[in-house]
Design an enzyme around this catalytic site. Structure first.
Site, PDB file in Angstrom:
ATOM      1  N   ARG A 267      43.775   9.725  27.877  1.00  0.00           N
ATOM      2  CA  ARG A 267      44.441   8.461  27.533  1.00  0.00           C
ATOM      3  C   ARG A 267      45.742   8.752  26.784  1.00  0.00           C
ATOM      4  NH1 ARG A 267      40.541   4.919  24.077  1.00  0.00           N
ATOM      5  NH2 ARG A 267      39.415   4.642  26.030  1.00  0.00           N
TER       6      ARG A 267
ATOM      7  N   ARG B 283      44.367   4.003  16.239  1.00  0.00           N
ATOM      8  CA  ARG B 283      44.659   4.201  17.658  1.00  0.00           C
ATOM      9  C   ARG B 283      46.068   3.713  17.994  1.00  0.00           C
ATOM     10  NH1 ARG B 283      39.829   4.183  20.693  1.00  0.00           N
ATOM     11  NH2 ARG B 283      38.263   5.378  19.560  1.00  0.00           N
TER      12      ARG B 283
ATOM     13  N   LYS C 223      36.722   4.285  14.711  1.00  0.00           N
ATOM     14  CA  LYS C 223      38.025   3.932  15.270  1.00  0.00           C
ATOM     15  C   LYS C 223      38.663   2.778  14.484  1.00  0.00           C
ATOM     16  CE  LYS C 223      36.000   2.911  19.301  1.00  0.00           C
ATOM     17  NZ  LYS C 223      35.669   2.373  20.644  1.00  0.00           N
TER      18      LYS C 223
ATOM     19  N   LYS D 117      41.863  -0.121  14.957  1.00  0.00           N
ATOM     20  CA  LYS D 117      42.845  -0.642  15.913  1.00  0.00           C
ATOM     21  C   LYS D 117      43.812  -1.620  15.252  1.00  0.00           C
ATOM     22  CE  LYS D 117      39.772   0.064  19.796  1.00  0.00           C
ATOM     23  NZ  LYS D 117      39.018  -0.532  20.914  1.00  0.00           N
TER      24      LYS D 117
ATOM     25  N   CYS E  49      36.718  -4.168  32.590  1.00  0.00           N
ATOM     26  CA  CYS E  49      36.736  -2.810  32.045  1.00  0.00           C
ATOM     27  C   CYS E  49      36.425  -1.810  33.150  1.00  0.00           C
ATOM     28  CB  CYS E  49      35.738  -2.683  30.901  1.00  0.00           C
ATOM     29  SG  CYS E  49      34.032  -2.588  31.488  1.00  0.00           S
TER      30      CYS E  49
ATOM     31  N   CYS F  14      32.457   5.652  33.228  1.00  0.00           N
ATOM     32  CA  CYS F  14      32.053   5.353  31.858  1.00  0.00           C
ATOM     33  C   CYS F  14      30.572   5.666  31.649  1.00  0.00           C
ATOM     34  CB  CYS F  14      32.320   3.890  31.518  1.00  0.00           C
ATOM     35  SG  CYS F  14      31.762   3.513  29.843  1.00  0.00           S
TER      36      CYS F  14
ATOM     37  N   CYS G 206      29.105  -3.382  29.762  1.00  0.00           N
ATOM     38  CA  CYS G 206      28.105  -3.263  28.693  1.00  0.00           C
ATOM     39  C   CYS G 206      28.621  -4.052  27.487  1.00  0.00           C
ATOM     40  CB  CYS G 206      27.849  -1.795  28.344  1.00  0.00           C
ATOM     41  SG  CYS G 206      29.049  -1.094  27.216  1.00  0.00           S
TER      42      CYS G 206
ATOM     43  N   CYS H 169      34.929  -3.693  26.154  1.00  0.00           N
ATOM     44  CA  CYS H 169      36.280  -3.124  26.304  1.00  0.00           C
ATOM     45  C   CYS H 169      37.264  -4.081  26.970  1.00  0.00           C
ATOM     46  CB  CYS H 169      36.205  -1.813  27.077  1.00  0.00           C
ATOM     47  SG  CYS H 169      35.224  -0.576  26.224  1.00  0.00           S
TER      48      CYS H 169
HETATM   49 FE1  SRM Z   1      36.488   0.838  25.025  1.00  0.00          FE
HETATM   50  C1  SRM Z   1      34.045   3.093  24.422  1.00  0.00           C
HETATM   51  C2  SRM Z   1      37.149   2.240  27.968  1.00  0.00           C
HETATM   52  C3  SRM Z   1      39.358  -0.917  25.154  1.00  0.00           C
HETATM   53  C4  SRM Z   1      35.327  -1.221  22.551  1.00  0.00           C
HETATM   54  N1  SRM Z   1      35.747   2.442  25.994  1.00  0.00           N
HETATM   55  C5  SRM Z   1      34.771   3.271  25.559  1.00  0.00           C
HETATM   56  C6  SRM Z   1      34.637   4.475  26.482  1.00  0.00           C
HETATM   57  C7  SRM Z   1      35.524   5.545  25.950  1.00  0.00           C
HETATM   58  C8  SRM Z   1      33.219   4.948  26.750  1.00  0.00           C
HETATM   59  C9  SRM Z   1      32.641   6.025  25.858  1.00  0.00           C
HETATM   60  O1  SRM Z   1      32.707   5.930  24.628  1.00  0.00           O
HETATM   61  O2  SRM Z   1      32.055   6.946  26.432  1.00  0.00           O
HETATM   62  C10 SRM Z   1      35.215   3.876  27.786  1.00  0.00           C
HETATM   63  C11 SRM Z   1      35.808   4.873  28.781  1.00  0.00           C
HETATM   64  C12 SRM Z   1      35.591   4.352  30.177  1.00  0.00           C
HETATM   65  C13 SRM Z   1      36.332   5.083  31.205  1.00  0.00           C
HETATM   66  O3  SRM Z   1      35.687   5.717  32.079  1.00  0.00           O
HETATM   67  O4  SRM Z   1      37.550   5.037  31.240  1.00  0.00           O
HETATM   68  C14 SRM Z   1      36.111   2.806  27.237  1.00  0.00           C
HETATM   69  N2  SRM Z   1      38.025   0.790  26.259  1.00  0.00           N
HETATM   70  C15 SRM Z   1      38.064   1.355  27.487  1.00  0.00           C
HETATM   71  C16 SRM Z   1      39.251   0.876  28.289  1.00  0.00           C
HETATM   72  C17 SRM Z   1      39.840   1.943  29.209  1.00  0.00           C
HETATM   73  C18 SRM Z   1      38.817  -0.374  29.066  1.00  0.00           C
HETATM   74  C19 SRM Z   1      39.736  -0.831  30.144  1.00  0.00           C
HETATM   75  O5  SRM Z   1      39.196  -1.129  31.203  1.00  0.00           O
HETATM   76  O6  SRM Z   1      40.938  -0.911  29.968  1.00  0.00           O
HETATM   77  C20 SRM Z   1      40.166   0.424  27.134  1.00  0.00           C
HETATM   78  C21 SRM Z   1      41.039   1.540  26.619  1.00  0.00           C
HETATM   79  C22 SRM Z   1      41.884   1.048  25.501  1.00  0.00           C
HETATM   80  C23 SRM Z   1      42.930   2.021  25.039  1.00  0.00           C
HETATM   81  O7  SRM Z   1      43.886   2.232  25.778  1.00  0.00           O
HETATM   82  O8  SRM Z   1      42.829   2.513  23.913  1.00  0.00           O
HETATM   83  C24 SRM Z   1      39.131   0.063  26.080  1.00  0.00           C
HETATM   84  N3  SRM Z   1      37.248  -0.727  23.971  1.00  0.00           N
HETATM   85  C25 SRM Z   1      38.407  -1.368  24.266  1.00  0.00           C
HETATM   86  C26 SRM Z   1      38.473  -2.616  23.560  1.00  0.00           C
HETATM   87  C27 SRM Z   1      39.577  -3.664  23.678  1.00  0.00           C
HETATM   88  C28 SRM Z   1      40.619  -3.517  22.606  1.00  0.00           C
HETATM   89  O9  SRM Z   1      40.609  -2.569  21.814  1.00  0.00           O
HETATM   90  O10 SRM Z   1      41.478  -4.384  22.536  1.00  0.00           O
HETATM   91  C29 SRM Z   1      37.305  -2.701  22.818  1.00  0.00           C
HETATM   92  C30 SRM Z   1      36.870  -3.905  21.950  1.00  0.00           C
HETATM   93  C31 SRM Z   1      37.580  -3.995  20.655  1.00  0.00           C
HETATM   94  C32 SRM Z   1      36.886  -3.172  19.614  1.00  0.00           C
HETATM   95  O11 SRM Z   1      37.163  -1.974  19.520  1.00  0.00           O
HETATM   96  O12 SRM Z   1      36.036  -3.707  18.905  1.00  0.00           O
HETATM   97  C33 SRM Z   1      36.551  -1.512  23.075  1.00  0.00           C
HETATM   98  N4  SRM Z   1      34.974   0.952  23.670  1.00  0.00           N
HETATM   99  C34 SRM Z   1      34.629  -0.036  22.791  1.00  0.00           C
HETATM  100  C35 SRM Z   1      33.412   0.352  22.123  1.00  0.00           C
HETATM  101  C36 SRM Z   1      32.676  -0.455  21.040  1.00  0.00           C
HETATM  102  C37 SRM Z   1      33.193  -0.127  19.687  1.00  0.00           C
HETATM  103  C38 SRM Z   1      32.380  -0.767  18.580  1.00  0.00           C
HETATM  104  O13 SRM Z   1      32.935  -1.037  17.527  1.00  0.00           O
HETATM  105  O14 SRM Z   1      31.183  -0.968  18.731  1.00  0.00           O
HETATM  106  C39 SRM Z   1      33.035   1.601  22.671  1.00  0.00           C
HETATM  107  C40 SRM Z   1      31.804   2.419  22.303  1.00  0.00           C
HETATM  108  C41 SRM Z   1      32.001   3.249  21.072  1.00  0.00           C
HETATM  109  O15 SRM Z   1      33.072   3.352  20.508  1.00  0.00           O
HETATM  110  O16 SRM Z   1      30.997   3.829  20.651  1.00  0.00           O
HETATM  111  C42 SRM Z   1      34.026   1.932  23.641  1.00  0.00           C
HETATM  112 FE1  SF4 Z   2      32.260   1.346  29.433  1.00  0.00          FE
HETATM  113 FE2  SF4 Z   2      31.042  -0.675  28.258  1.00  0.00          FE
HETATM  114 FE3  SF4 Z   2      33.581  -0.172  27.717  1.00  0.00          FE
HETATM  115 FE4  SF4 Z   2      32.971  -1.153  30.041  1.00  0.00          FE
HETATM  116  S1  SF4 Z   2      32.628  -2.186  28.078  1.00  0.00           S
HETATM  117  S2  SF4 Z   2      34.336   0.607  29.697  1.00  0.00           S
HETATM  118  S3  SF4 Z   2      31.018  -0.236  30.445  1.00  0.00           S
HETATM  119  S4  SF4 Z   2      31.894   1.142  27.220  1.00  0.00           S
END
Ligand code: SRM
Ligand code: SF4
Length: 576
Positions: A73, A142, A215, A217, A436, A442, A481, A485
């Protein structure tokens, strides 16, 4: 309640500022993987080890190790990319990754499918394009996101400059990144145009050896656009622009989307507005919010480590008092602001300086060449002729920005030739859908998301069309899930994956990112989702008021039959 530090804290503390044994693991030719501990540290360098889940079972039966590959990323503050950078990123997608570029919901790029020996040259290529992947993931601040069209006035440009400064100055300082990926080489700071970061030092003055509990943000919104979903950020900054001048920012803290299935102690939360700060004091406020979270955040239980839980456990008032006491001044009362929507504006828009900006719709942010949609090639050809820049949006779309009026025709013809002109004819719901990544990359996905969207949309469109709602701009968000995201808890309609082919159907957010939705049907399949939506569309078509959004209509007419759920359906809170 457990008080022992989480294993992640041990790994960070013993990592020698994020080095661990990443370099040694990368050099091991026996496996396509690296160790679990190194994989956790690798996040801080912007990458994750994944495996292709479509191939898991087949490879297990063949007694082969999983099909390992890395996701990478970029850190692109404000989502701005020059045409030259775009061409490098495109080349990386084709040479080192799976032939696609993926725009994320935080306005940057991801590459998937990079095999181990290609990871280092890929990161080096990104560095030489004057970009970086540092801290794109991990327990750090981030990529800072910012309203995507900041060129409307000088104040917009100033607000964008703040996103860059926060992103740069709150990045980790360790030399580990340069040692591991760039053989210790660092481009001369002056070559990094606009970079304000001082030369790296071995200490981490802000983070210390164990970085943040989780993390963190930051997002900056310029009303009336809330395209960054400012209330979903740990630290949300709302630009206050009066008479064309940037007066400062309202400060909102404690937003977050993630939840864990079946664990009611985890939940999405909207950031609370705690006051206003002038630009002169913004950096101090942002850094001090990070410092208090660093010291107060939960380092035992990662599920409860985000700032939102710190606030709910310690109290919002107590956090604000600590913040102000460390700052030595009080925040001013929050100023008035108004958000109109959190979607993107598609098509051409003229900027204040006579330049034009074209927002294109990219379904799920996936740039690939598929059939008549030659989107990867189309954007490459645009980058070859474009003299302005590109801006990624937090709704996974792209803006061809700063185009001279005379160049519009040429841009339009490349757009049309490659099937990128969908924004002209697509339904309202399609243009406002966000999904997402989910399967197959993922590791946390419980259901399909990005790959499900193309099959789901025509069925929803058929229903909407039947009720004369084809153009209704309804905000649809899919997540594989509950981690959220795609920020699904802010969708007017949202599907959150529970298992293969099954989702929680959530309804009722507004269209400006200021109210969470709520569960309407739990753990249902597609037939049940469509059956539940059809009568609601019918009533919406017949009874909605002028300009009334779908989510507002459902709430206003008491049509949200809630099932037990873990979200707090509260609007944004503003501290007096
Ligand atoms: Fe996310 C984890 C993809 C934005 C909340 N996210 C992941 C992971 C890295 C899975 C992992 O931990 O193994 C995913 C990788 C999937 C893949 O194969 O690419 C993933 N997140 C994404 C992306 C690529 C979704 C998308 O379709 O665009 C976004 C990348 C953002 C970036 O460029 O930095 C992405 N993730 C978000 C957002 C939206 C935002 O930030 O505006 C959220 C919700 C906001 C937040 O953080 O609360 C988000 N991602 C999570 C979480 C839950 C965090 C939590 O506090 O519980 C995880 C799981 C974790 O961190 O343990 C996670
Ligand atoms: Fe993966 Fe869940 Fe984030 Fe979708 S919402 S990219 S399934 S961690």
């Amino acid at each position: 309640m457990t008080t022992a530090l989480s294993d992640f804290e041990r790994i960070k503390a013993g990592s020698n500022y994020l080095r661990g044994t990443i370099a040694e693991g990368l050099a091991d030719p026996v496996t396509g993987a690296i160790s679990d501990d190194d994989n956790k540290l690798l996040k801080f360098h912007g990458s994750y080890l994944q495996d292709d889940r479509d191939l898991r079972e087949e490879r297990r039966q063949q007694k082969l190790e999983p099909a390992y590959a890395f996701m990478l990323r970029a850190r692109l503050p404000g989502g701005v990319v020059t045409p030259a950078q775009w061409l490098v990123f495109d080349q990386i997608a084709r040479d080192y990754a799976n032939g696609t570029l993926r725009i994320t919901t935080r306005q940057t790029f991801q590459w998937h499918g990079i095999i181990k020996r290609k990871l280092k040259p890929t990161i080096a290529a990104i560095h030489h394009a004057l970009a970086s992947t540092i801290a794109a993931c991990g327990d750090v601040v981030r990529n800072v996101v910012s309203t995507s069209n900041p060129m409307e006035s000088e104040a917009h440009a100033e607000a964008y400059a703040w996103a860059v400064r926060l992103s740069d100055d709150l990045a980790p300082q360790t030399r580990a990144y340069h040692e591991i990926w760039l053989d210790g080489v660092r481009l001369d700071d002056k070559a990094l145009a606009g970079e304000s970061k001082p030369l790296v030092t071995e200490q981490e003055p802000l983070y210390g050896a164990t970085y943040l509990p989780r993390k963190f943000k930051i997002g900056l919104a310029i009303p009336p656009l809330n395209d960054v979903d400012v209330f979903a950020q740990d630290l949300g900054l709302i630009a206050i622009i009066e008479a064309g001048t940037l007066r400062g920012f309202n400060v909102a803290i404690g937003g977050g989307m993630g939840a864990t299935q079946g664990d009611a102690s985890t939940y999405p939360r909207l950031a609370s507005v705690i006051g206003f700060v002038t630009p002169q004091r913004l950096f101090a406020v942002a850094e001090t919010v990070v410092r208090v979270q660093r010291d107060w955040g939960n380092r035992s239980e990662r599920k409860h480590a985000r700032l939102k839980y710190t606030l709910d456990h310690r109290g919002l008032e107590a956090f604000k008092e600590e913040l102000e006491s460390r700052l030595g001044f009080e925040l001013e009362p929050a100023r008035a602001y108004h958000f109109e929507h959190n979607g993107d504006r598609f098509g051409w828009v003229e900027g204040h300086d006579g330049c034009w900006h074209l927002t294109l719709h990219i379904e799920s942010g996936r740039l690939a060449d598929v059939g008549a949609h030659r989107w990867l090639t189309g954007l490459r050809e645009l980058a070859q002729v474009h003299t302005g820049d590109f801006r990624m949006t937090c709704n996974q779309n792209v803006i061809v920005a700063n185009v001279a009026a005379a160049d519009r025709e040429r841009i339009d013809s490349i757009v049309q030739e490659h099937g990128l002109d969908g924004y002209l004819k697509q339904s309202g719901i399609r243009r406002h859908a966000v999904a997402c990544v989910a399967l197959p990359t993922c590791g946390l996905a419980m259901a399909e998301s990005e790959r499900y969207l193309p099959g789901l949309l025509p069925k929803l469109e058929q229903l909407l069309d039947r009720h004369g709602l084809a153009d209704a701009p309804i905000l649809l968000r899919l997540s594989g899930c509950p981690n959220g995201c795609s920020r699904p808890y802010l969708g007017e309609i949202a599907l959150v994956g529970r298992g293969p082919g099954r989702y929680d159907l959530r309804l009722g957010a507004d269209f400006s990112g200021q109210r969470l939705n709520t569960i309407y049907r739990e753990n249902v399949d597609e037939a049940a989702i469509l059956a539940a939506l059809d009568p609601l569309f019918e009533r919406y078509a017949a009874e909605r008021g002028p300009g009334e959004g779908f989510g507002d209509f459902l709430l206003g007419n008491d049509l949200l039959r809630t099932e037990p759920n873990h979200s707090r359906q509260i609007p944004v809170q503003v501290l007096a």
